[in-house]
Scaffold this motif. Structure first.
Motif, PDB file in Angstrom:
ATOM      1  N   GLY A 191      -9.178 -58.716  26.854  1.00 18.55           N
ATOM      2  CA  GLY A 191      -8.432 -58.531  28.087  1.00 18.55           C
ATOM      3  C   GLY A 191      -7.037 -57.949  27.919  1.00 18.55           C
ATOM      4  N   ALA A 192      -6.599 -57.723  26.686  1.00 16.56           N
ATOM      5  CA  ALA A 192      -5.296 -57.090  26.469  1.00 16.56           C
ATOM      6  C   ALA A 192      -5.323 -55.696  27.087  1.00 16.56           C
ATOM      7  CB  ALA A 192      -4.994 -56.987  24.980  1.00 16.56           C
ATOM      8  N   LYS A 193      -4.211 -55.302  27.717  1.00 16.98           N
ATOM      9  CA  LYS A 193      -4.122 -53.975  28.322  1.00 16.98           C
ATOM     10  C   LYS A 193      -2.901 -53.244  27.800  1.00 16.98           C
ATOM     11  CE  LYS A 193      -6.590 -54.756  32.605  1.00 16.98           C
ATOM     12  NZ  LYS A 193      -6.585 -54.594  34.061  1.00 16.98           N
ATOM     13  N   VAL A 194      -3.089 -51.965  27.502  1.00 17.39           N
ATOM     14  CA  VAL A 194      -2.017 -51.136  26.987  1.00 17.39           C
ATOM     15  C   VAL A 194      -2.042 -49.802  27.723  1.00 17.39           C
ATOM     16  CG1 VAL A 194      -1.057 -49.986  24.948  1.00 17.39           C
ATOM     17  CG2 VAL A 194      -2.201 -52.199  24.704  1.00 17.39           C
ATOM     18  N   GLN A 195      -0.881 -49.405  28.245  1.00 19.68           N
ATOM     19  CA  GLN A 195      -0.723 -48.075  28.826  1.00 19.68           C
ATOM     20  C   GLN A 195      -0.048 -47.248  27.749  1.00 19.68           C
ATOM     21  OE1 GLN A 195       0.961 -47.813  32.800  1.00 19.68           O
ATOM     22  NE2 GLN A 195       2.187 -46.068  32.107  1.00 19.68           N
ATOM     23  N   ALA A 196      -0.781 -46.274  27.210  1.00 20.25           N
ATOM     24  CA  ALA A 196      -0.295 -45.555  26.037  1.00 20.25           C
ATOM     25  C   ALA A 196      -0.030 -44.087  26.319  1.00 20.25           C
ATOM     26  CB  ALA A 196      -1.324 -45.677  24.918  1.00 20.25           C
ATOM     27  N   ALA A 197       0.981 -43.557  25.652  1.00 14.87           N
ATOM     28  CA  ALA A 197       1.242 -42.122  25.659  1.00 14.87           C
ATOM     29  C   ALA A 197       0.438 -41.524  24.509  1.00 14.87           C
ATOM     30  CB  ALA A 197       2.730 -41.854  25.459  1.00 14.87           C
ATOM     31  N   ALA A 198      -0.296 -40.459  24.801  1.00 17.01           N
ATOM     32  CA  ALA A 198      -1.106 -39.794  23.786  1.00 17.01           C
ATOM     33  C   ALA A 198      -0.886 -38.292  23.869  1.00 17.01           C
ATOM     34  CB  ALA A 198      -2.582 -40.117  23.979  1.00 17.01           C
ATOM     35  N   VAL A 199      -0.771 -37.665  22.721  1.00 17.99           N
ATOM     36  CA  VAL A 199      -0.607 -36.220  22.646  1.00 17.99           C
ATOM     37  C   VAL A 199      -1.807 -35.645  21.912  1.00 17.99           C
ATOM     38  CG1 VAL A 199       0.762 -34.358  21.604  1.00 17.99           C
ATOM     39  CG2 VAL A 199       1.906 -36.260  22.727  1.00 17.99           C
ATOM     40  N   CYS A 200      -2.339 -34.557  22.473  1.00 21.18           N
ATOM     41  CA  CYS A 200      -3.439 -33.844  21.830  1.00 21.18           C
ATOM     42  C   CYS A 200      -2.967 -32.442  21.456  1.00 21.18           C
ATOM     43  CB  CYS A 200      -4.647 -33.738  22.754  1.00 21.18           C
ATOM     44  SG  CYS A 200      -5.407 -35.332  23.101  1.00 21.18           S
ATOM     45  N   HIS A 201      -3.142 -32.105  20.194  1.00 12.94           N
ATOM     46  CA  HIS A 201      -2.873 -30.755  19.706  1.00 12.94           C
ATOM     47  C   HIS A 201      -4.210 -30.027  19.806  1.00 12.94           C
ATOM     48  CE1 HIS A 201       1.001 -32.147  18.166  1.00 12.94           C
ATOM     49  NE2 HIS A 201       0.344 -33.235  17.795  1.00 12.94           N
ATOM     50  N   VAL A 202      -4.306 -29.090  20.749  1.00 14.13           N
ATOM     51  CA  VAL A 202      -5.584 -28.483  21.098  1.00 14.13           C
ATOM     52  C   VAL A 202      -6.073 -27.517  20.033  1.00 14.13           C
ATOM     53  CG1 VAL A 202      -6.799 -27.132  22.851  1.00 14.13           C
ATOM     54  CG2 VAL A 202      -5.068 -28.790  23.540  1.00 14.13           C
ATOM     55  N   ASP A 203      -5.215 -26.662  19.523  1.00 16.88           N
ATOM     56  CA  ASP A 203      -5.609 -25.668  18.528  1.00 16.88           C
ATOM     57  C   ASP A 203      -4.993 -26.047  17.189  1.00 16.88           C
ATOM     58  OD1 ASP A 203      -6.179 -23.489  16.940  1.00 16.88           O
ATOM     59  OD2 ASP A 203      -5.223 -22.013  18.235  1.00 16.88           O
ATOM     60  N   THR A 204      -5.828 -26.533  16.267  1.00 18.22           N
ATOM     61  CA  THR A 204      -5.333 -26.964  14.952  1.00 18.22           C
ATOM     62  C   THR A 204      -5.722 -25.981  13.855  1.00 18.22           C
ATOM     63  OG1 THR A 204      -7.297 -28.318  14.657  1.00 18.22           O
ATOM     64  CG2 THR A 204      -5.345 -29.401  15.581  1.00 18.22           C
ATOM     65  N   SER A 205      -6.141 -24.788  14.227  1.00 17.24           N
ATOM     66  CA  SER A 205      -6.593 -23.812  13.238  1.00 17.24           C
ATOM     67  C   SER A 205      -5.480 -23.414  12.263  1.00 17.24           C
ATOM     68  CB  SER A 205      -7.155 -22.565  13.925  1.00 17.24           C
ATOM     69  OG  SER A 205      -6.179 -21.956  14.735  1.00 17.24           O
ATOM     70  N   LYS A 206      -4.223 -23.503  12.690  1.00 19.73           N
ATOM     71  CA  LYS A 206      -3.117 -23.172  11.786  1.00 19.73           C
ATOM     72  C   LYS A 206      -2.859 -24.287  10.782  1.00 19.73           C
ATOM     73  CE  LYS A 206      -0.871 -20.005  14.929  1.00 19.73           C
ATOM     74  NZ  LYS A 206       0.266 -19.757  15.801  1.00 19.73           N
ATOM     75  N   TRP A 207      -3.308 -25.500  11.083  1.00 18.11           N
ATOM     76  CA  TRP A 207      -3.168 -26.613  10.143  1.00 18.11           C
ATOM     77  C   TRP A 207      -4.159 -26.440   9.001  1.00 18.11           C
ATOM     78  CZ3 TRP A 207      -3.067 -31.627  13.598  1.00 18.11           C
ATOM     79  CH2 TRP A 207      -2.012 -31.530  14.514  1.00 18.11           C
ATOM     80  N   THR A 225      -0.496 -27.936  23.526  1.00 15.89           N
ATOM     81  CA  THR A 225      -0.340 -29.379  23.474  1.00 15.89           C
ATOM     82  C   THR A 225      -0.571 -29.957  24.857  1.00 15.89           C
ATOM     83  OG1 THR A 225       1.331 -29.119  21.750  1.00 15.89           O
ATOM     84  CG2 THR A 225       1.243 -31.244  22.832  1.00 15.89           C
ATOM     85  N   LYS A 226      -1.291 -31.059  24.909  1.00 15.46           N
ATOM     86  CA  LYS A 226      -1.507 -31.763  26.173  1.00 15.46           C
ATOM     87  C   LYS A 226      -1.034 -33.197  26.012  1.00 15.46           C
ATOM     88  CE  LYS A 226      -5.317 -28.980  27.809  1.00 15.46           C
ATOM     89  NZ  LYS A 226      -6.652 -28.973  28.393  1.00 15.46           N
ATOM     90  N   LEU A 227      -0.369 -33.687  27.040  1.00 16.96           N
ATOM     91  CA  LEU A 227       0.160 -35.044  27.039  1.00 16.96           C
ATOM     92  C   LEU A 227      -0.620 -35.865  28.051  1.00 16.96           C
ATOM     93  CD1 LEU A 227       2.302 -37.196  26.305  1.00 16.96           C
ATOM     94  CD2 LEU A 227       3.778 -36.162  28.037  1.00 16.96           C
ATOM     95  N   TYR A 228      -1.041 -37.053  27.635  1.00 12.50           N
ATOM     96  CA  TYR A 228      -1.825 -37.938  28.491  1.00 12.50           C
ATOM     97  C   TYR A 228      -1.184 -39.313  28.559  1.00 12.50           C
ATOM     98  CZ  TYR A 228      -5.558 -34.519  27.840  1.00 12.50           C
ATOM     99  OH  TYR A 228      -6.297 -33.364  27.814  1.00 12.50           O
ATOM    100  N   GLU A 229      -1.440 -39.983  29.665  1.00 18.93           N
ATOM    101  CA  GLU A 229      -1.146 -41.398  29.810  1.00 18.93           C
ATOM    102  C   GLU A 229      -2.516 -42.071  29.868  1.00 18.93           C
ATOM    103  OE1 GLU A 229       2.679 -42.990  31.965  1.00 18.93           O
ATOM    104  OE2 GLU A 229       1.058 -42.637  33.368  1.00 18.93           O
ATOM    105  N   VAL A 230      -2.773 -42.960  28.923  1.00 23.04           N
ATOM    106  CA  VAL A 230      -4.096 -43.544  28.765  1.00 23.04           C
ATOM    107  C   VAL A 230      -4.007 -45.059  28.917  1.00 23.04           C
ATOM    108  CG1 VAL A 230      -6.057 -43.788  27.186  1.00 23.04           C
ATOM    109  CG2 VAL A 230      -4.701 -41.689  27.165  1.00 23.04           C
ATOM    110  N   LEU A 231      -4.893 -45.626  29.722  1.00 25.69           N
ATOM    111  CA  LEU A 231      -4.973 -47.076  29.872  1.00 25.69           C
ATOM    112  C   LEU A 231      -6.151 -47.551  29.042  1.00 25.69           C
ATOM    113  CD1 LEU A 231      -3.776 -49.566  31.288  1.00 25.69           C
ATOM    114  CD2 LEU A 231      -5.441 -49.195  33.111  1.00 25.69           C
ATOM    115  N   VAL A 232      -5.892 -48.478  28.116  1.00 28.72           N
ATOM    116  CA  VAL A 232      -6.960 -49.046  27.284  1.00 28.72           C
ATOM    117  C   VAL A 232      -6.978 -50.556  27.476  1.00 28.72           C
ATOM    118  CG1 VAL A 232      -6.932 -47.201  25.556  1.00 28.72           C
ATOM    119  CG2 VAL A 232      -5.484 -49.184  25.226  1.00 28.72           C
TER     120      VAL A 232
END
Length: 146
Positions: A100-116, A88-95
Motif C-alpha cells: 500500500g505504499a504510494k510514491v509520486q515519482a519524477a522519471a526521465v526517459c532518454h528516447v534516443d540512446t544511439s550516441k551512448w 528527453t521526456k519527463l514523466y510524473e509516475v504514481l507507483v
C-alpha cells in the motif's frame, strides 16, 4: 567529454538554491517560469524491498531542456546539475507498493540512446529520481506554442 555527449550538454555544481536558480536561468533564459519536480512519498512504508506497480503516468513535457539536479555528499548543500539537449521526456509516475505504499515519482526517459552505444539503436532508457533530487523544466504555461 564522455562518449555520446555533445557540446550542447550543460553541467554545473550549485552550492545553494540561489546559485542553482541563477545557473538555471542560463539554461532556460533570463526570466523563466519553472516547474520543479521531485519524488514524494505519499504513503511511506517500512518494508525495505517490495514490488511496485505503476498506477498512473502523466507526461509533463517533451523538451530537450530538462535539468536534473542531484545532491552531492558534502557537509553543506551542493547539487550536481546536468541537461542533455536530445530527445528527453519527463514523466510524473504514481507507483503503489504491495503493502500500500504510494510514491509520486519524477522519471526521465532518454528516447534516443544511439550516441551512448550504437548497438542500442534508439532504445529508450528511463530512470526515476530519488526524493532528494530536483528536476527543473519550463512551466507548460511558459512554453511557446509551435
Amino acid at each position: 567529454m564522455e562518449e555520446g555527449e555533445t557540446n550542447t550538454n550543460t553541467k554545473f555544481c550549485a552550492t545553494s538554491l540561489e546559485s542553482l536558480l541563477d545557473s538555471a536561468r542560463q539554461v532556460f533564459g533570463s526570466n523563466p517560469q519553472l516547474k520543479v519536480l521531485t519524488t514524494i512519498h505519499i504513503r511511506n512504508s517500512t518494508t525495505v524491498l517490495q514490488n511496485y506497480t505503476i498506477t498512473e503516468v502523466k507526461e509533463i513535457i517533451s523538451d530537450p531542456n530538462v535539468l536534473g539536479c542531484h545532491p552531492m555528499p558534502y557537509p553543506y548543500a551542493v547539487f550536481f546539475c546536468q541537461t542533455q539537449k536530445n530527445d528527453t521526456k519527463l514523466y510524473e509516475v504514481l507507483v503503489e507498493g504491495d503493502n500500500g505504499a504510494k510514491v509520486q515519482a519524477a522519471a526521465v526517459c532518454h528516447v534516443d540512446t544511439s550516441k551512448w552505444d550504437s548497438a542500442r539503436g534508439k532504445s529508450p532508457v528511463c530512470h526515476f529520481f530519488h526524493s532528494d533530487n530536483l528536476v527543473l523544466v519550463l512551466s507548460p504555461a511558459a512554453t511557446p506554442s509551435p
